[in-house]
Design an enzyme around this catalytic site. Structure first.
Site, PDB file in Angstrom:
ATOM      1  N   SER A   9     104.807  19.334 -59.830  1.00 26.59           N
ATOM      2  CA  SER A   9     105.718  18.297 -59.459  1.00 26.59           C
ATOM      3  C   SER A   9     107.073  18.685 -59.366  1.00 26.59           C
ATOM      4  O   SER A   9     107.954  18.039 -58.354  1.00 26.59           O
ATOM      5  CB  SER A   9     105.427  17.163 -60.407  1.00 26.59           C
ATOM      6  OG  SER A   9     103.932  17.103 -59.985  1.00 26.59           O
ATOM      7  N   THR A  10     107.502  19.715 -59.977  1.00 28.16           N
ATOM      8  CA  THR A  10     109.302  19.968 -59.864  1.00 28.16           C
ATOM      9  C   THR A  10     109.390  21.357 -59.732  1.00 28.16           C
ATOM     10  O   THR A  10     108.420  22.461 -59.794  1.00 28.16           O
ATOM     11  CB  THR A  10     109.733  19.306 -61.250  1.00 28.16           C
ATOM     12  OG1 THR A  10     109.197  20.187 -62.284  1.00 28.16           O
ATOM     13  CG2 THR A  10     109.536  18.096 -61.700  1.00 28.16           C
TER      14      THR A  10
END
Length: 189
Positions: A9-10
């Site tokens: 996600s990051t």
């Protein structure tokens, strides 16, 4: 053809564990993506989904790599099944596009979605509880002394708002709000 899809996600997270698992399944091509899963706007996944053909196999490490809610995930599984593409989930050790796989996936996805909703409810309750106890949340405001110093500098009429902001740490919005509240006027020089 066997495709692998790995997503985090990051940008700070890494894909190493997922890539190692996918490589052990002898994928012909592994697609890597660093993009949030809260929406379906994942460009590399979208491109991959368009390229999949009947007889292809898509391998992912975990259910949440494809979708964050049950409806989104099941819609994708349904689409893959209609196109005769097999979806294999390593964590579950099963093909999700078969009848029993879809049932299990539905249950698992619903539980994960419920967990996210419970966490959101707990967070909201914690914030409400803190406010009821008088605990102030968010950023700390500027002290009265800082604001007074900023007003004094502004009244001296020899500094720009940016210079006052830099000298006092009081933002221009706070300064303008205070000037307006006090109905202050600056002398023209």
């Amino acid at each position: 053809m066997i495709y692998g899809y790995a997503r985090v996600s990051t940008k700070e997270q890494n894909l190493e564990t997922q890539l190692a698992q996918l490589e052990s399944f002898k994928c012909d091509l592994i697609i890597e993506e660093k993009h949030t899963g809260s929406t379906m706007k994942r460009p590399k996944l979208e491109t991959l989904l368009q390229e999949l053909k009947a007889g292809d196999k898509l391998i992912i490490t975990r259910v949440d790599r494809l979708g964050r809610n049950t409806q989104q995930l099941l819609s994708l599984v349904e689409e893959l099944q209609d196109r005769d593409v097999t979806l294999y989930i390593i964590e579950l050790g099963m093909e999700a596009t078969h009848r029993n796989g879809k049932l299990f996936l539905t249950i698992l996805s619903a539980l994960a979605e419920n967990e996210r909703e419970l966490l959101a409810e707990k967070r909201t309750a914690g914030i409400k509880n803190a406010r009821e106890k008088g605990i102030k949340l968010g950023r700390k405001g500027k002290s009265k002394e800082q604001v007074e110093h900023a007003i004094d500098l502004w009244k001296q009429n020899d500094k720009t708002i940016k210079q006052i902001e830099n000298a006092t740490g009081v933002s221009k919005s706070i300064l303008y709000r205070e000037i307006h509240k006090r109905e202050l006027k600056r002398e023209l020089v």
